[in-house]
Motif scaffolding. Structure first.
Motif, short mmCIF file in Angstrom:
data_model
loop_
_atom_site.label_atom_id
_atom_site.label_comp_id
_atom_site.label_asym_id
_atom_site.label_seq_id
_atom_site.Cartn_x
_atom_site.Cartn_y
_atom_site.Cartn_z
N GLY A 155 0.82 -1.20 0.00
CA GLY A 155 0.00 0.00 0.00
C GLY A 155 0.86 1.25 0.00
O GLY A 155 2.08 1.20 -0.15
N SER A 156 0.22 2.39 0.17
CA SER A 156 0.94 3.66 0.16
C SER A 156 0.27 4.64 1.10
O SER A 156 -0.83 4.41 1.59
CB SER A 156 0.98 4.24 -1.27
OG SER A 156 -0.33 4.48 -1.74
N GLY A 157 0.95 5.75 1.34
CA GLY A 157 0.40 6.79 2.19
C GLY A 157 0.18 6.31 3.62
O GLY A 157 0.92 5.48 4.15
N LYS A 158 -0.86 6.82 4.23
CA LYS A 158 -1.13 6.48 5.63
C LYS A 158 -1.46 5.00 5.80
O LYS A 158 -1.27 4.44 6.88
CB LYS A 158 -2.28 7.34 6.15
CG LYS A 158 -1.94 8.82 6.22
CD LYS A 158 -3.13 9.62 6.76
CE LYS A 158 -2.80 11.11 6.82
NZ LYS A 158 -3.96 11.91 7.31
N GLY A 159 -1.98 4.38 4.76
CA GLY A 159 -2.36 2.97 4.87
C GLY A 159 -1.25 2.00 4.58
O GLY A 159 -1.46 0.78 4.57
N MET A 160 -0.04 2.50 4.30
CA MET A 160 1.07 1.61 3.95
C MET A 160 1.49 0.79 5.17
O MET A 160 1.67 1.31 6.25
CB MET A 160 2.27 2.41 3.42
CG MET A 160 3.40 1.52 2.95
SD MET A 160 4.73 2.43 2.15
CE MET A 160 5.38 3.37 3.52
#
Length: 976
Positions: free
Chosen positions: A523-528
């Motif tokens: 995933g990426s961003g805050k959900g990584m």
């Protein structure tokens, strides 16, 4: 068009490159004309047409067209000379296929649209606008992010390879902004492939956050001073005009003058005789049968379409600005890799190693691991890759290991995974253990692998193997022997126009396969998520595929070394350096935190003092970091000469402008230059270096071996190669690099190595004689040029000669020399002309090197390393001139880089033979830094000098001696 109609616009230029990279090389049997890209293009287009008739990609099209780029020169080149300047020319075997592909579009009875001076994207944008205004819907068949600004309620992007449609919601999910803000996001981020500059340090995630906060680009730039993050604020202020230029470059032209009206795009079935005749002429048997069946025709009765291909077919210019397709997928069956094929060096012919999503294995028990190890002994090679918790090998935990023993035969060994809801290895609860599955202990796995990883009968294969080597070295395993596919690729083609030598790039380029990305996995961003918390079955697919891809790349690339005569470059200059650099990175260098803290305070005070002086000279307070405010002070209020406005009307205050004003004796620009330098040193070094220190007070830089065209190493995290050595502040920073107690630092630096290599390569008698006799080369040059005796020469005269000597190597212009010496441009031009008159061999060398580079596409160092410059024949004069200068310098700088590489490879065994304990710590351009026990310094320095001065022998016999200056001290500055 009218309401309810549906327009399909195919990005034909992207289609071409997807087709080219998706299939292995293919030639027409009857005459040998390359047709691989034509075949792929026709199959993709037919598939799209058939799918659209079945409405599997939405509403069937009522209108359909294929849009191409016409050439590399467009109206954007008038805005910015550097636009797409780093694009390589199309592959030679693709060029004759351009016209055949356009003929294919016409054979399908589809409009084939292109326009001089505009890109395909501009035509697509204009037709899409017209279709919307007529009430119709639009599907753009492309995955190009440049077209995402067009997405809206009635416009969709369709990625045929992934069978994925992108509307506003998907654009928002992918980039964090809606389509209407994509232009502003791209202006901030820039685009390396198109050479759109953007704003340094601003990535897509940051850009999206900034646009969410400030609304749009112009508001962001106007209010950039409000941003709290200092570096981000400084970059936005300094590069505001660059961002505005970038916005103009990425904004698609929706009012392109059109030669073909939208009404002409109405869909109709192709004429059977015409299309089948064309396909038969291309010898595409399978597709011919499919088309004939669909159109109800008998292919055997259709006459062959007559197409003249006696001369290379040519569509657009050779520098066509067609866009490569990063998502290209393989088509066709897996090729067999036979020993005969490998021996023949036909690596390119194996580019169709298809990935049929093999079910990779997860190894959870010792017995299974033993079987895989036994398989490695059977095959004699083992592709090997580590999965870790961090990019920094010095601080990374081992999460798992993957390896491959044959194409499609790969496995993953989980070691350090954690339960998703726990954070503890294996989890605490029974549910966690069940979800996570069994893992082997790291110590058990490493002890099992140690014999095979160090067995010389099994070749280990890695990608960017220095990282894996260092991770294992820190665990007591020195892997041998090994191959590195990144370095093999680099030895084959160190090109300034290639995107890089990373695994993903190489896989797409040579295997036609896009590997699973880290983002896809975690995933990426805050959900990584951390990779340790990802599901093991998903990590198995990701990690084992990496090993599989690496093995396949090795099978494709390794034979080319022998076929292209570059084995010696890889074997002598690249591969042996991996363990040397790994040990250097592991050692690190000691840094005195207190010295850095004191310097940071001093720099802050000096910057504040300069700021007060700047305000006094300006007659008012303002932000010296604001180009807008500075421009108004310099050229608006003070009326200094030479002011130039940018396209937005703002005064230019770049470094060259300020240096020119300072050279003319203006105090305020000089103070601004000084202020910029001191604040940069503070932010880059004195404030930042402590963040990189380990508990022992040492900094561990990371060396990149494949990031320059000439073979020079680069340093990062932190970069220790760019600390200024000629300024008082830069030398002060070097005093913070210190020896451990009981040791001294030894700095060993080649003296004028590039001038010595130039004297040898260009065969300049005067220079060679001076070096052979130990004469001061700069004083000799001054004497030759200015007719003054060496004895009693004024220092200023020698400095001018020195500037010219070094400037000539880098292709310095009269403008550059004038700025450096603070003299009129006419006088600088006279010096350069006089230099070439006194040393005509240098001009001859430059002319011969340019001619050779244009003929071959590359130049060579004395060691045989090739530096490729495909853009040296570019139609753009500035791009061409840049590549000419680089090609002239590359044999000199590259040979110097090769020499110090050889010295580094030979250094450790020589020191060991002499029973000396010196440890090599850093490489900085032409300098090596060692940490030496105090009682061994006297014995060590002569050995270091000898190894470095003899590094060119016996392979390269220089006609001038190499000389090394070496000194010892307690800190780097005093030793240098």
């Amino acid at each position: 068009m009218q309401k309810g109609d549906h327009l399909f616009l195919v990005d034909g230029s992207a289609y071409i490159f997807r087709a080219y990279h998706a299939l292995p090389p293919l030639t027409r049997k009857s005459d040998g004309i390359p047709v691989g890209a034509v075949s792929g293009f026709c199959n993709m287009l037919w598939k799209l047409l058939e799918e659209s008739r079945d409405t599997s990609v939405g509403v069937a099209p009522t209108h359909f067209a294929v849009i191409f780029d016409h050439s590399s020169t467009t109206f954007r080149n008038a805005l910015y000379d550097g636009y797409k300047a780093n694009r390589p020319p199309p592959p030679e075997d693709l060029v004759p296929q351009f016209a055949l592909i356009r003929e294919a579009v016409r054979a399908f009875d589809l409009p084939c649209i292109e326009k001089q001076g505009f890109e395909a994207d501009d035509l697509i944008a204009t037709y899409a606008r017209q279709a919307q205004e007529s009430g119709g819907d639009v599907t753009i068949v492309s995955s190009d992010k440049d077209l995402m600004q067009l997405v809206g309620p009635n416009v969709t992007l369709y990625d045929q390879m992934k069978d994925k449609r992108l509307g506003p919601a998907e654009v928002l999910e992918k980039f964090g902004v809606l389509p209407e803000k994509m232009i502003d996001l791209q202006a901030l981020v820039g685009d390396a492939s198109d050479n759109v500059p953007g704003v340094p340090g601003i990535g897509p995630k940051t850009a999206a956050q900034l646009l969410e906060e400030f609304g749009d680009l112009e508001t962001l730039l106007e209010r950039a001073g409000e941003i709290k993050q200092a570096k981000r604020r400084e970059n936005l202020l300094a590069f505001a005009e660059q961002a505005r230029l970038s916005k103009r470059l990425v904004t698609l032209e929706i009012n392109t003058p059109l030669d073909v009206p939208l009404a002409d795009f109405a869909v109709r079935d192709p004429e059977a005789d015409k299309l089948i005749g064309y396909l038969k002429a291309m010898e595409f048997t399978t597709l011919t049968r499919r088309v004939a069946a669909r159109l109800g025709a008998d292919a055997a009765l259709v006459a062959t379409q007559q197409i003249d291909v006696s001369e290379p077919a040519r569509g657009p210019d050779l520098d066509a600005a067609t866009k490569p397709a990063p998502d290209a997928r393989p088509v066709g069956a897996t090729l067999n890799l036979t020993p005969a094929t490998l021996a023949a060096g036909r690596g390119e012919a194996m580019a169709a190693l298809a990935f049929d999503r093999t079910a990779y294995a997860t190894i959870r028990d010792v017995e299974t691991l033993d079987r895989w190890i036994a398989r490695a002994y059977e095959t004699g090679f083992l592709a090997f890759d580590v999965e870790t918790s961090a990019l920094d090998a010095m601080h990374a935990d081992l999460i798992g290991l993957s390896f491959a023993v044959a194409p499609g035969e790969a496995a993953y060994v989980p070691i350090g995974h954690v339960a998703a809801n726990s954070g503890d290895l294996l989890g605490d609860s029974e549910a966690d253990r069940a979800a996570l599955g069994m893992q082997l202990a790291e110590t058990a796995v490493l002890e099992k692998l140690r014999p095979v990883l160090t067995d010389r009968s099994v070749l280990k294969i890695g990608q960017n193997f220095k990282y894996d080597y260092l991770v294992m070295l820190r665990r007591g395993i020195a892997i041998q022997p090994f191959d590195d596919t990144m370095l093999i690729s680099y030895a084959l083609d160190a090109s300034s126009s290639l995107e890089g030598h990373g695994m993903d790039e190489l896989s797409e380029r040579f295997l036609g396969h896009k590997p699973i990305s880290y983002k896809d996995l975690c995933g990426s961003g805050k959900g990584m998520k951390a990779i340790a918390a990802c599901a093991i079955d998903k990590v198995t697919e990701y990690a084992a595929e990496d090993a599989d891809v690496t093995l396949r790349l090795w099978q494709v690339l390794k034979p080319r070394l022998a076929a292209e005569g570059l084995v010696h470059v890889y074997e002598r200059l690249e591969r042996p350096l991996v363990p040397v650099l790994s040990r250097m990175e592991e050692r690190g260098i000691r840094v005195d935190r207190q010295i850095l803290s004191r310097l940071s305070g001093n720099f802050a005070q000096k910057a504040a003092g300069l700021e007060e002086e700047i305000h006094r000279l300006a007659g008012e307070n303002f932000n010296p970091g604001s180009p807008k405010q500075l421009g108004e002070i310099l050229f608006g209020k003070l009326g200094l000469p030479g002011g130039k406005r940018t396209r937005t009307g703002q005064w230019s205050t770049d470094a060259r402008t300020l240096e020119d004003l300072a050279a003319e004796g203006h105090d305020l620009p000089r103070k601004i230059v000084d202020w910029r330098q001191i604040t940069k040193l503070r932010g880059t070094y004195t404030d930042a270096l402590p963040l990189h220190m380990d508990p022992a007070g040492r900094i561990h830089t990371s060396y990149s071996m494949a990031s320059t065209t000439t073979g020079r190493l680069s340093s990062s995290e932190p970069n220790l190669q760019n600390i200024p050595v000629r300024t008082e502040e830069g030398r002060a920073i070097r005093t913070a690099f210190v020896a451990a107690p009981g040791f001294q630092l030894v700095s060993a630096d080649y003296s004028q190595i590039e001038l010595r290599i130039l004297a040898h390569i260009a065969d300049i008698t005067q220079l060679k004689t001076a070096f052979q006799q130990g004469i001061d080369i700069h004083a000799m040059t001054a004497s030759e040029m200015f007719g003054v005796p060496v004895e009693g020469m004024e220092p200023a005269v020698r400095r001018r000669a020195k500037a010219i000597n070094f400037g000539i190597i880098y292709g310095i212009s009269a403008f550059g020399l004038a700025a450096q010496l603070s003299i009129p441009r006419e006088e600088a031009g006279l010096y350069i002309r006089r230099y070439f008159e006194r040393f005509p061999g240098i001009r001859a060398y430059m002319d011969e090197t340019k001619a050779r580079a244009k003929a071959d596409g590359y130049v060579e160092t004395l060691f045989g390393r090739r530096a490729h410059y495909p853009d040296i024949r570019h139609a753009n004069a500035s791009v061409r001139a840049f590549n000419e200068r680089a090609a002239i310098n590359a044999p000199i700088q590259g040979t110097a880089a090769d020499i110090i590489r050889r010295a580094m490879v030979r250094m450790e065994p020589t020191l060991a033979q002499q029973r000396l304990s010196a440890a090599m710590l850093l490489q900085v351009h032409d300098e090596l830094i060692f940490e030496v026990p105090e009682d061994e310094v006297a014995a060590t320095i002569p050995v270091i000098r000898h190894v470095m001065e003899q590094a060119a022998d016996p392979a390269v016999q220089l006609s001038v001696p190499l000389v090394v200056d070496a000194r010892a001290a307690t800190n780097w500055d005093e030793a240098h």
